[in-house]
Each structure stands twice: as structure tokens, then as C-alpha cells.
Design an enzyme around this catalytic site. Structure first.
Site, PDB file in Angstrom:
ATOM      1  N   CYS A 257       0.811  -1.228   0.000  1.00  0.00           N
ATOM      2  CA  CYS A 257       0.000   0.000   0.000  1.00  0.00           C
ATOM      3  C   CYS A 257       0.841   1.275   0.000  1.00  0.00           C
ATOM      4  CB  CYS A 257      -0.987  -0.006   1.173  1.00  0.00           C
ATOM      5  SG  CYS A 257      -0.256   0.147   2.812  1.00  0.00           S
ATOM      6  N   HIS A 306      -2.754   1.370   6.732  1.00  0.00           N
ATOM      7  CA  HIS A 306      -3.103   1.289   5.316  1.00  0.00           C
ATOM      8  C   HIS A 306      -3.296   2.687   4.730  1.00  0.00           C
ATOM      9  CE1 HIS A 306      -4.354  -0.882   1.745  1.00  0.00           C
ATOM     10  NE2 HIS A 306      -5.312   0.011   1.580  1.00  0.00           N
ATOM     11  N   HIS A 318      -5.824   1.991  -4.546  1.00  0.00           N
ATOM     12  CA  HIS A 318      -4.825   1.500  -3.603  1.00  0.00           C
ATOM     13  C   HIS A 318      -4.382   0.089  -3.964  1.00  0.00           C
ATOM     14  CE1 HIS A 318      -7.859  -0.793  -0.812  1.00  0.00           C
ATOM     15  NE2 HIS A 318      -8.287  -0.771  -2.044  1.00  0.00           N
TER      16      HIS A 318
END
Length: 342
Positions: A257, A306, A318
Site C-alpha cells: 500500500c 493502510h 490503492h
């Protein structure tokens, strides 16, 4: 006449033992039956998703340790270079001091008062004596410089040694986090292997639909655009839709991420921190989702493990998790914390 005796009643202790034994047998049978029950596809997916989330948490810690390792190595290289150059300077100062001492010894073998008394040219001698005093002052200055340089070198060597110790600790931490990530991914794979081929195919199909490898299937609306470099970063990330998630990866073929966001901003000429937690504290925080602009970073989960790009119309772009690819997804699929405007 035959006697009739009442049968002997079992004692209370015996009844209790028999009852307990029977209950235990029932419990064991129940547990065995539960153990034999195969988890459903839904249960497996929930457990696998949890393991993937835990793996991502460990991945961000791994990334942090790896980044720290790189910084420490750079610091150590710089300190070792300074020590080497400082040692050369120290050797030069010592050589200079030695030359001055030799010259003084050659010219100062007789007591200065006697030399003046014996001199046929007192004026010339006084000139030489003045030069000798200057040499003595230079000696004192050289000694002071040598002492300063020695102290500096000792401090730099101490710092380098501490950095080396820190580097060793960081490498050990890096190894632990790598094992933790691999362990979580291994557990997830074992769970997936308990499913039938048909069930695994169904899960893969669900994930493929979620991945939406083609951007034209997502309505991004007309959300306000970010700055030129934010939009350049977002467009760089868009070019990687469909690239696989791989822990610790920073592109260009695969990403985790924060690897995607840091790589994309790098393509826009902006260097941002490597981990999601560091990125969360790098720019201006945007509390409300309604204030987000395309290209802003979006931070998820309480521990900020995240991160993705805001894409507009309630969507984020993402690298979601192991086994998935870079894709668009609803911002509401994860617990939103805040946005970050770089």
C-alpha cells in the site's frame, strides 16, 4: 421359605462418577464432531481477510525497519568517511609538529642567553630568537589542534559504533517482521487449501470482480482536483492498476500500500516517507471526506497501517492486500481515519 433381598443401590459417589464420565464423553463427542466440521467458504474468507490485514500491519512495520536500516547505513558510511578524512588531517598535524620540533632542536641546542653573549651579530641573533618564539607558539597551536582533532575522532568513532549496534538490532527486527509476514500469509494459504477447487475458484472470481482491472468501470465523478504534483502522482498510480500486491514492494511491477503511494509521488518529483504511518504525519490532515481532493492520501485503521489515493466519488485507488491487485475500491470498505494533503 426363600428370602427376598432388595438389590443394593449404587452409592452416591458412584453415581456422581458415572454421571461425570458420561458428560465428558458427550463433550468429547461434541468437540470431535465440531473438529470434523469443515469451515464454510464464508468463514474461511473472513479468517483469510483477517490474516491478510495482520500481514499488512506487519508489512508496514517491516517497511519501517527496512527504511531505518537504509538511513543507519547512510549515517555509518558518512561517519566512517569523516573518521578517515579526520585521521588523515591528524596525521598531517602530527607530521607538521614533528618538523617544527626538529627545526627547534637544531637551532636551540645552546641556552638563548649564552647564544646572545657569544653572538658576533646581536641584531641578527635577536631576529632569529624572535622566529624561534614564533615556532614555539605554532607548536602550541598545533598541539591544541591535534587534541581537538583527537577528541572529534573519538566522538565520531563512538557514534559510528553506536550506529553499527543500532543497525544490527534493526536487521534483527527486520528478520522477525519478515517471518511474521510470511507466517500470516502461510496461515492464510493453509485455510484456502481447506476449500474445494470450486470454492477457491468462486473466491477468486469475487476478488477479480472487486479488482476491476479496467478503470472505465468506476465512476469517479467530478471531485475537486489536487495540485499539479498530486494529480501527477495519482495518474502514475492509475497507470499501475492491475499490478499485484507484494509485501515490501515499491514498484514498478508490484507494490504494497505505501509502496504504491511513495512510488507514485516519486514519479511526480516529490519524495514522501516510505510507511503509511510516516505518510500520515507528513502533510496537512483532512478530517472530513467531503473535503478530500483527487490525489490526497487517505489513511485507514486506527493504527494507520493502510494508505491509498483518493480517486473521487467516494472511491480510493490503492494496493489493498496480498492476493489482490492495485484497484479502485469504496472508501467505506475500510475504517477511514483522515486524509493527508501533501
Amino acid at each position: 421359605m426363600a428370602s427376598h433381598r432388595r438389590p443394593k443401590q449404587p452409592s452416591r459417589t458412584r453415581v456422581t462418577v458415572l454421571t461425570a464420565t458420561a458428560a465428558a464423553a458427550v463433550a468429547l463427542t461434541s468437540q470431535a464432531a465440531q473438529a470434523d466440521e469443515k469451515p464454510t467458504k464464508k468463514e474461511v474468507k473472513a479468517k483469510v481477510d483477517r490474516l491478510y490485514e495482520e500481514a499488512e500491519k506487519a508489512t508496514e512495520k517491516y517497511n519501517g525497519a527496512k527504511e531505518q536500516q537504509g538511513k543507519l547505513q547512510d549515517d555509518i558510511d558518512e561517519l566512517q568517511d569523516k573518521v578517515a578524512r579526520g585521521q588523515d588531517e591528524l596525521n598531517g598535524l602530527r607530521d607538521s609538529l614533528g618538523s617544527m620540533a626538529s627545526a627547534q632542536y637544531r637551532s636551540g641546542g645552546i641556552d638563548p642567553t649564552v647564544q646572545l653573549f657569544l653572538s658576533s651579530d646581536p641584531d641578527t641573533y635577536l631576529d632569529k630568537a624572535s622566529t624561534l618564539d614564533q615556532m614555539t607558539a605554532k607548536q602550541a597551536d598545533a598541539l591544541e589542534k591535534i587534541q581537538d582533532k583527537q577528541r572529534t575522532l573519538a566522538q565520531q568513532r563512538k557514534e559510528a559504533t553506536q550506529k553499527l549496534n543500532d543497525l544490527e538490532d534493526t536487521r534483527e527486527e527486520l528478520g522477525k517482521k519478515k517471518k511474521e509476514v510470511q507466517g500470516k500469509l502461510g496461515e492464510a494459504q493453509k485455510l484456502l487449501n481447506t476449500l474445494t477447487a470450486k470454492e477457491r475458484a468462486a473466491l477468486a472470481a469475487e476478488d477479480a470482480r472487486a479488482s476491476r482491472a479496467s478503470g472505465d468501470r468506476v465512476d469517479l465523478g467530478n471531485a475537486p482536483k489536487g495540485s499539479n504534483f498530486a494529480m501527477a502522482a495519482f495518474q502514475a498510480a492509475q497507470s499501475k492498476i492491475g499490478s499485484p500486491y507484494v509485501y515490501g514492494a515499491v514498484g514498478p511491477g508490484s507494490f504494497d500500500c505505501s509502496g504504491l503511494t511513495s512510488w507514485a509521488y516519486g514519479q511526480a518529483g516529490v519524495q514522501i516517507p516510505r510507511t503509511s504511518q510516516a505518510q500520515a504525519n507528513y502533510g496537512t490532515r483532512i478530517s472530513s471526506q467531503s473535503d478530500l481532493r483527487v490525489g490526497d492520501l487517505v489513511i485507514f485503521y486506527g493504527d494507520m497501517h493502510h494508505v491509498g489515493f483518493y480517486a473521487g466519488n467516494g472511491q480510493v485507488l490503492h494496493a489493498p492486500k496480498p492476493g489482490a491487485v492495485v484497484r479502485y475500491e469504496s472508501i467505506n470498505n475500510m475504517p477511514y481515519m483522515f486524509g493527508v494533503r501533501i
